[in-house]
Enzyme design. Structure first.
Site: not given
Ligand code: TYM
Length: 328
Positions: A111, A194, A197
């Site tokens: 980032k 992967k 977004k």
């Molecule tokens: P975020 O919003 O980027 O993504 C949400 C969830 O989707 C999964 N994900 C994927 N899994 C497999 N392949 C992919 N290409 C892929 N793209 C996204 C992510 O692994 C995630 O599970 N930091 C987290 C949000 C968060 C969170 C938490 C999660 C904040 N607090 C507490 C668990 C517990 C995030 O940015 O996910």
């Protein structure tokens, strides 16, 4: 009953990576565990959303959670910013989080590289906020995709450190959870990495048939196998990963045989994948449209979820205050 916590940032619509990496596990876990599924709107502030979009974006994910089948009668579904106790725990955890270890996190480094003019403390402490999300409910299982592994490692570290400092086994150590044997990584169809977004290669649950077909037909391939039973290069393996998640076992075997005897036609493979994604999305898409138009229902569900999450969070924070030495 064990507690499960997970969240998704409201930065647009849910894509297939979110679904197969996380939401699919939510659906199973809500039947077996005490689940908290939230919408991480504080985390989304690192991407500077416009004020007029904050609630709208949270409602988008809420409608999509419901459309996928997350059931507010079984799981607690809430918006992160409705549960202020998370911030208090975030502060306590930050007191024992060190600059060096935060700076070394790969997501932070990435980032910082992408937005060098805005390397703010929120980005740096993203993992402590995520740990607070989980630990506020004493979560032990966290359904997330493979990309969240380092954040999960940090959450465990902060839990252990708190326990060490205060000499108490207070927080359980949270572990990533995946229905598959290993954490899932849904690839992009652009031949590498992967689906994500910021990668701009997503297929969304809300995409219509035509959009899906266009995206899949553009997927990167090569000139085809030259020797029988050869290993699949990454771009081709990615297509087979899609086949694996959205198509039947028979369909998978059919194309796998075609690959192995070098008679595969990528055009047919892509058409099949597109058709199966379209069929997978169609009912979800219909339900998203229904839920999105029902703002009253969304507000009611978010309010009830906030109350339940507050109850759990408040209990934890009162215990923490006592441990730290504040009057509770
Ligand atoms: P975020 O919003 O980027 O993504 C949400 C969830 O989707 C999964 N994900 C994927 N899994 C497999 N392949 C992919 N290409 C892929 N793209 C996204 C992510 O692994 C995630 O599970 N930091 C987290 C949000 C968060 C969170 C938490 C999660 C904040 N607090 C507490 C668990 C517990 C995030 O940015 O996910």
């Amino acid at each position: 009953m064990e507690t499960v916590v997970s969240g998704i940032r409201p930065t647009g619509n849910l894509h297939l990576g979110n679904y197969f990496g996380a939401v699919k596990s939510f659906l199973q876990m809500q039947n077996e565990y005490n689940c908290y599924f939230f919408i991480a709107d504080w985390h989304s502030l690192t991407t500077s959303p416009k004020p007029e979009n904050i609630i709208k974006s949270a409602h988008t994910i809420l409608a999509e959670y419901l459309a996928c089948g997350i059931d507010p009668e079984k799981a607690t579904i809430y918006i992160q910013s409705d549960v202020k106790e998370v911030l208090e725990l975030y502060l306590y955890l930050n007191m024992n989080a060190y600059l060096g270890e935060m700076e070394r996190c790969t997501t932070f480094k990435e980032k910082a590289r992408k937005q060098p003019d805005n390397v703010n403390a929120g980005l740096l402490t993203y993992p402590t906020l995520m740990a607070a999300d989980i630990l506020i409910h004493k979560g032990v299982k966290v359904p997330v995709g493979k990309d969240q592994e380092q954040n999960m490692e940090m959450a465990r570290k902060f839990a252990r450190r708190f326990n060490m400092i205060y000499g108490k086994e207070f927080f359980p150590e949270p572990a990533s959870f995946s229905l598959a044997a290993q954490a899932v990584k849904i690839p992009g169809l652009d031949g590498s990495g992967k689906m994500g977004k910021s990668e701009g290669n997503c297929i969304y649950l809300m995409d219509d048939a035509e959009t899906i077909r266009k995206k899949v037909m553009k997927a990167v391939t090569d000139s085809g196998p030259t020797e029988p039973n050869s290993p699949k290069p990454e771009a081709i393996q990615n297509l087979f990963t899609f086949l694996d998640i959205v198509s039947t076992k028979d369909t998978y075997s059919y194309f796998d045989e075609k690959w192995n005897d070098c008679s595969i036609r990528y055009g047919d493979l892509k058409k099949q994948i597109a058709a199966d994604i379209v069929a997978f999305n169609a009912p979800i898409r219909e339900r998203i449209t229904e839920y999105s138009s029902n703002t009253d229902l969304l507000n009611k569900i978010a309010k009830r979820g906030a109350e339940k999450a507050h109850e759990s969070a408040n209990k934890t924070i009162r215990e923490i205050r006592e441990i730290i030495g504040f009057r509770s």
